[in-house]
Design a protein around this motif. Structure first.
Motif, PDB file in Angstrom:
ATOM      1  N   ALA A   6       0.833  -1.200   0.000  1.00 37.42           N
ATOM      2  CA  ALA A   6       0.000   0.000   0.000  1.00 37.42           C
ATOM      3  C   ALA A   6       0.866   1.247   0.000  1.00 37.42           C
ATOM      4  O   ALA A   6       1.881   1.309   0.703  1.00 37.42           O
ATOM      5  CB  ALA A   6      -0.923  -0.007   1.214  1.00 37.42           C
ATOM      6  N   LEU A   7       0.452   2.258  -0.759  1.00 38.00           N
ATOM      7  CA  LEU A   7       1.214   3.501  -0.819  1.00 38.00           C
ATOM      8  C   LEU A   7       1.084   4.322   0.455  1.00 38.00           C
ATOM      9  O   LEU A   7       1.854   5.261   0.658  1.00 38.00           O
ATOM     10  CB  LEU A   7       0.782   4.321  -2.032  1.00 38.00           C
ATOM     11  CG  LEU A   7       1.231   3.723  -3.380  1.00 38.00           C
ATOM     12  CD1 LEU A   7       0.679   4.523  -4.534  1.00 38.00           C
ATOM     13  CD2 LEU A   7       2.748   3.644  -3.467  1.00 38.00           C
ATOM     14  N   ASP A   8       0.121   3.990   1.311  1.00 41.47           N
ATOM     15  CA  ASP A   8       0.101   4.506   2.684  1.00 41.47           C
ATOM     16  C   ASP A   8      -0.087   3.300   3.597  1.00 41.47           C
ATOM     17  O   ASP A   8      -1.211   2.929   3.939  1.00 41.47           O
ATOM     18  CB  ASP A   8      -1.019   5.521   2.902  1.00 41.47           C
ATOM     19  CG  ASP A   8      -0.887   6.256   4.240  1.00 41.47           C
ATOM     20  OD1 ASP A   8      -0.363   5.651   5.197  1.00 41.47           O
ATOM     21  OD2 ASP A   8      -1.307   7.423   4.335  1.00 41.47           O
TER      22      ASP A   8
ATOM     23  N   LEU B 181       8.143   5.504  -5.901  1.00 43.16           N
ATOM     24  CA  LEU B 181       7.130   5.063  -4.947  1.00 43.16           C
ATOM     25  C   LEU B 181       7.274   3.567  -4.696  1.00 43.16           C
ATOM     26  O   LEU B 181       8.316   2.977  -4.981  1.00 43.16           O
ATOM     27  CB  LEU B 181       5.734   5.425  -5.469  1.00 43.16           C
ATOM     28  CG  LEU B 181       5.478   6.933  -5.691  1.00 43.16           C
ATOM     29  CD1 LEU B 181       4.080   7.168  -6.264  1.00 43.16           C
ATOM     30  CD2 LEU B 181       5.662   7.714  -4.399  1.00 43.16           C
ATOM     31  N   ALA B 182       6.229   2.919  -4.180  1.00 41.06           N
ATOM     32  CA  ALA B 182       6.347   1.561  -3.636  1.00 41.06           C
ATOM     33  C   ALA B 182       6.785   0.526  -4.659  1.00 41.06           C
ATOM     34  O   ALA B 182       7.453  -0.446  -4.310  1.00 41.06           O
ATOM     35  CB  ALA B 182       5.014   1.147  -3.009  1.00 41.06           C
TER      36      ALA B 182
ATOM     37  N   ALA C 281       8.154  10.022   6.257  1.00 42.25           N
ATOM     38  CA  ALA C 281       6.938  10.568   6.851  1.00 42.25           C
ATOM     39  C   ALA C 281       6.088  11.325   5.837  1.00 42.25           C
ATOM     40  O   ALA C 281       4.871  11.428   6.000  1.00 42.25           O
ATOM     41  CB  ALA C 281       7.296  11.492   8.015  1.00 42.25           C
ATOM     42  N   ASP C 282       6.705  11.871   4.791  1.00 42.24           N
ATOM     43  CA  ASP C 282       5.975  12.653   3.796  1.00 42.24           C
ATOM     44  C   ASP C 282       5.560  11.839   2.585  1.00 42.24           C
ATOM     45  O   ASP C 282       4.686  12.261   1.811  1.00 42.24           O
ATOM     46  CB  ASP C 282       6.829  13.834   3.321  1.00 42.24           C
ATOM     47  CG  ASP C 282       6.933  14.936   4.356  1.00 42.24           C
ATOM     48  OD1 ASP C 282       6.276  14.828   5.410  1.00 42.24           O
ATOM     49  OD2 ASP C 282       7.680  15.905   4.116  1.00 42.24           O
ATOM     50  N   LEU C 283       6.166  10.675   2.372  1.00 42.40           N
ATOM     51  CA  LEU C 283       5.934   9.926   1.141  1.00 42.40           C
ATOM     52  C   LEU C 283       4.473   9.476   0.980  1.00 42.40           C
ATOM     53  O   LEU C 283       3.930   9.580  -0.130  1.00 42.40           O
ATOM     54  CB  LEU C 283       6.879   8.730   1.076  1.00 42.40           C
ATOM     55  CG  LEU C 283       7.084   8.103  -0.303  1.00 42.40           C
ATOM     56  CD1 LEU C 283       7.612   9.131  -1.295  1.00 42.40           C
ATOM     57  CD2 LEU C 283       8.058   6.929  -0.207  1.00 42.40           C
ATOM     58  N   PRO C 284       3.773   8.994   2.032  1.00 43.64           N
ATOM     59  CA  PRO C 284       2.362   8.607   1.834  1.00 43.64           C
ATOM     60  C   PRO C 284       1.487   9.780   1.393  1.00 43.64           C
ATOM     61  O   PRO C 284       0.597   9.612   0.549  1.00 43.64           O
ATOM     62  CB  PRO C 284       1.942   8.089   3.220  1.00 43.64           C
ATOM     63  CG  PRO C 284       3.214   7.648   3.858  1.00 43.64           C
ATOM     64  CD  PRO C 284       4.234   8.632   3.384  1.00 43.64           C
ATOM     65  N   ARG C 285       1.733  10.962   1.947  1.00 43.12           N
ATOM     66  CA  ARG C 285       0.953  12.126   1.548  1.00 43.12           C
ATOM     67  C   ARG C 285       1.280  12.525   0.114  1.00 43.12           C
ATOM     68  O   ARG C 285       0.393  12.912  -0.660  1.00 43.12           O
ATOM     69  CB  ARG C 285       1.218  13.284   2.508  1.00 43.12           C
ATOM     70  CG  ARG C 285       0.325  14.494   2.271  1.00 43.12           C
ATOM     71  CD  ARG C 285       0.576  15.599   3.270  1.00 43.12           C
ATOM     72  NE  ARG C 285       1.967  16.038   3.291  1.00 43.12           N
ATOM     73  CZ  ARG C 285       2.372  17.192   3.806  1.00 43.12           C
ATOM     74  NH1 ARG C 285       1.504  18.015   4.358  1.00 43.12           N
ATOM     75  NH2 ARG C 285       3.646  17.519   3.794  1.00 43.12           N
ATOM     76  N   LEU C 286       2.552  12.419  -0.271  1.00 43.33           N
ATOM     77  CA  LEU C 286       2.935  12.742  -1.638  1.00 43.33           C
ATOM     78  C   LEU C 286       2.254  11.810  -2.630  1.00 43.33           C
ATOM     79  O   LEU C 286       1.883  12.224  -3.737  1.00 43.33           O
ATOM     80  CB  LEU C 286       4.459  12.654  -1.776  1.00 43.33           C
ATOM     81  CG  LEU C 286       5.052  13.043  -3.133  1.00 43.33           C
ATOM     82  CD1 LEU C 286       4.719  14.485  -3.487  1.00 43.33           C
ATOM     83  CD2 LEU C 286       6.564  12.833  -3.131  1.00 43.33           C
ATOM     84  N   ALA C 287       2.071  10.538  -2.252  1.00 42.08           N
ATOM     85  CA  ALA C 287       1.417   9.576  -3.133  1.00 42.08           C
ATOM     86  C   ALA C 287      -0.050   9.911  -3.372  1.00 42.08           C
ATOM     87  O   ALA C 287      -0.681   9.332  -4.246  1.00 42.08           O
ATOM     88  CB  ALA C 287       1.537   8.168  -2.555  1.00 42.08           C
TER      89      ALA C 287
END
Length: 324
Positions: A37-39, A258-259, A276-282
């Motif tokens: 999952a991307l988050d 990404l993932a 910490a920022d990567l899920p929001r960026l996705a």
């Protein structure tokens, strides 16, 4: 109680709906992407809302949710970008972040708002066979999840043994959780990145200008569009990369991996977006404005701890509610 494992029929899949869990760690040395999952935090919380283990597979939706026929009673929950749900043509109000119990019928998940991805968990979990220890779909490799691909019309999804409670009408809890998904109101949003030890001019310009999300973005990488950065004229020696790595191709248009990122790449490395920022960026939509700023390892670690602490508080709150 034993249940018919065939529980969901796909009537319309949405643009890119796939089964994902917490990913496939430990295989990158063999060229296998982490996927997942991307988050991962929201996917884990969605599972927790329906009483699943956090690593059960969830349905990751992109841009628009699917149209599903439920073949048996189900308990489900979803988190991520906002969307509208309709069951047998009737709207289900304010359902994000809470368990929902549904009888057999048709469930429509609408277009996503305020983001491009959401995660749907079903009690019992999706029963895709694990591949290399994970049920995640590796779309580039063509394995895992449901036949190694995104969902298609006519697919029938099987679940674990847990049945949803018998109910003749939709029911949902009076409580819900707020995962604090909503991004800051100012635009463009700033994301933090650890700068690489080279390409100083390109890094300065990367942080100084605004970017937009290119339509060609996917689970492998978020492609950025803007004024071209100075970049090496050709790819160099392949070096390790990972989700979060910012690559700089010869055209000067950065790519944030990404993932589903590859494990090595020859493009210059501009930096690394912090975890910490990567899920929001996705969650950034096509043409969305973005900005980046440099940070150091101490700030990156503090942001990660803050995110994990917030998720831990939500886990405790969900567990307390489910015990009531």
């Amino acid at each position: 109680m034993n249940c018919d494992p065939a529980a969901i029929e796909v009537l319309a899949p949405g643009p890119l709906s796939s089964l994902q869990d917490q990913g496939r760690p430990g295989w990158r040395h063999l060229g296998v992407a982490h996927s997942g999952a991307l988050d991962p935090g929201l996917a884990a919380l969605a599972n927790r809302l329906v009483g699943n283990d956090e690593n059960q597979a969830v349905l990751e939706m992109c841009l628009h949710g699917p149209h599903l026929r439920l073949l048996r009673p189900l308990r489900l929950a979803w988190l991520g970008a906002a969307l509208d749900l309709r069951f047998d043509a009737r709207p289900l109000p304010a359902t994000m972040g809470r368990p929902i119990e549904l009888p057999p019928g048709e469930l429509r998940l609408g277009g996503l708002r305020g983001g491009v991805r959401a995660w749907l968990a079903v009690a019992g979990g999706f029963a895709a066979p694990p591949v290399l220890g994970s049920r995640s779909t590796d779309l580039r490799g063509g394995f895992g999840g449901y036949a190694g691909r995104a969902l298609q019309v006519g697919d029938r999804l099987t679940l674990g043994e847990q049945c949803g409670p018998a109910t003749e009408a939709p029911r949902w809890s009076r409580w819900w959780i707020d995962p604090e998904f909503d991004p800051p109101t100012q635009a463009p949003i700033r994301y933090r990145a650890l700068p690489a030890p080279a390409l100083a001019e390109a890094q300065a310009r990367f942080a100084a200008q605004a970017w937009s999300v290119a339509a060609a973005s996917d689970r492998q990488g978020l492609r950025l569009a803007g004024a071209s950065l100075p970049a090496p004229a050709a790819a160099g020696v392949s070096e390790p990369v990972a989700p979060g790595t910012v690559q700089l191709p010869p055209d000067g248009q950065p790519i944030v991996l990404l993932a589903d990122a590859q494990t090595v790449g020859g493009y210059a490395r501009l930096g690394h977006v912090i975890a910490a920022d990567l899920p929001r960026l996705a969650q950034a939509a096509p043409n969305a404005p973005l900005r980046f700023r440099a940070c150091d390892a101490a700030e990156a670690a503090a942001a990660w701890r803050e995110r994990q602490q917030r998720l831990a508080r939500l886990r405790v709150a969900v567990d307390a509610r489910l015990r009531d």
